[in-house]
Scaffold this motif. Structure first.
Motif, PDB file in Angstrom:
ATOM      1  N   LEU A  34       0.836  -1.207   0.000  1.00 47.53           N
ATOM      2  CA  LEU A  34       0.000   0.000   0.000  1.00 47.53           C
ATOM      3  C   LEU A  34       0.872   1.259   0.000  1.00 47.53           C
ATOM      4  N   MET A  35       1.949   1.241   0.757  1.00 45.17           N
ATOM      5  CA  MET A  35       2.856   2.394   0.755  1.00 45.17           C
ATOM      6  C   MET A  35       3.483   2.589  -0.625  1.00 45.17           C
ATOM      7  N   THR A  94      11.063  -9.935   7.422  1.00 41.24           N
ATOM      8  CA  THR A  94      11.476 -10.547   8.678  1.00 41.24           C
ATOM      9  C   THR A  94      11.974  -9.456   9.617  1.00 41.24           C
ATOM     10  N   ASP A  95      11.702  -9.645  10.902  1.00 38.47           N
ATOM     11  CA  ASP A  95      12.250  -8.707  11.883  1.00 38.47           C
ATOM     12  C   ASP A  95      13.753  -8.869  12.016  1.00 38.47           C
ATOM     13  N   GLY A  96      14.281  -9.989  11.534  1.00 34.28           N
ATOM     14  CA  GLY A  96      15.715 -10.262  11.645  1.00 34.28           C
ATOM     15  C   GLY A  96      16.522  -9.814  10.439  1.00 34.28           C
ATOM     16  N   ALA A  97      15.994  -8.890   9.652  1.00 38.03           N
ATOM     17  CA  ALA A  97      16.740  -8.407   8.478  1.00 38.03           C
ATOM     18  C   ALA A  97      18.005  -7.691   8.934  1.00 38.03           C
ATOM     19  N   ASP A 123       8.396   1.030   9.482  1.00 39.05           N
ATOM     20  CA  ASP A 123       8.756   2.426   9.647  1.00 39.05           C
ATOM     21  C   ASP A 123       8.265   3.213   8.437  1.00 39.05           C
ATOM     22  N   ALA A 124       8.265   4.511   8.575  1.00 43.20           N
ATOM     23  CA  ALA A 124       7.710   5.382   7.540  1.00 43.20           C
ATOM     24  C   ALA A 124       8.506   5.355   6.249  1.00 43.20           C
ATOM     25  N   ALA A 125       9.740   4.903   6.289  1.00 45.70           N
ATOM     26  CA  ALA A 125      10.587   4.910   5.095  1.00 45.70           C
ATOM     27  C   ALA A 125      10.602   3.569   4.378  1.00 45.70           C
TER      28      ALA A 125
END
Length: 148
Positions: A34-35, A94-97, A123-125
């Motif tokens: 969507l972003m 993944t949170d582990g990136a 995050d926004a970016a």
């Protein structure tokens, strides 16, 4: 050419280059898409696409059961235009990136290796980072039709 297979993932086209977004449920595939759509990308498929290998290229198309439907969390299903795209990069959520990526891994789909990187959302970016990842690690889109 191999017959199309259904694949669970979300895909958008950024300037004709497909970004296949994969990850477990709730990892942010649709939110990232969507972003990217908000920044000008076009939907290929949300939470399901059809993948076809042809001429050494992997193509994604909307899944016939969910074509043009996009789930926006807390809003519901909305209709939007959809397109086909050559898959040029896979983002594996993944949170582990890792903070830095030296080189892309690969993800094998339909007998083809697609550049893939581990990617964290939230995050926004994230959409801007995804576009940079495509420019750094993605395959160039082949605009020529495959020869037969």
């Amino acid at each position: 050419m191999t017959g199309p297979i259904a694949y669970q993932g979300t895909c958008v086209s950024v300037g004709g280059q497909g970004i296949l977004i994969v990850g477990p449920p709730g990892s942010g595939k649709s939110s990232l898409a969507l972003m990217l759509i908000d920044r000008g990308a076009q939907l290929v498929g949300d939470d399901g696409v059809m993948l076809t290998a042809e001429g050494g290229l992997l193509h994604a198309a909307p899944h016939p059961n969910t074509a043009r439907l996009f789930e926006i969390r807390n809003v519901g299903l909305v209709a939007m235009r959809a397109t086909d795209a050559q898959v040029c990069l896979a983002l594996q959520l993944t949170d582990g990136a890792p903070r830095f990526t030296d080189e892309a891994d690969t993800l094998e789909l339909q007998g083809l290796e697609i550049p893939a990187i581990k990617f964290r959302t939230g995050d926004a970016a994230a959409a801007i980072r995804a576009e940079w990842a495509l420019s750094q690690y993605g395959l160039a889109a082949n605009t020529q039709p495959p020869s037969h």
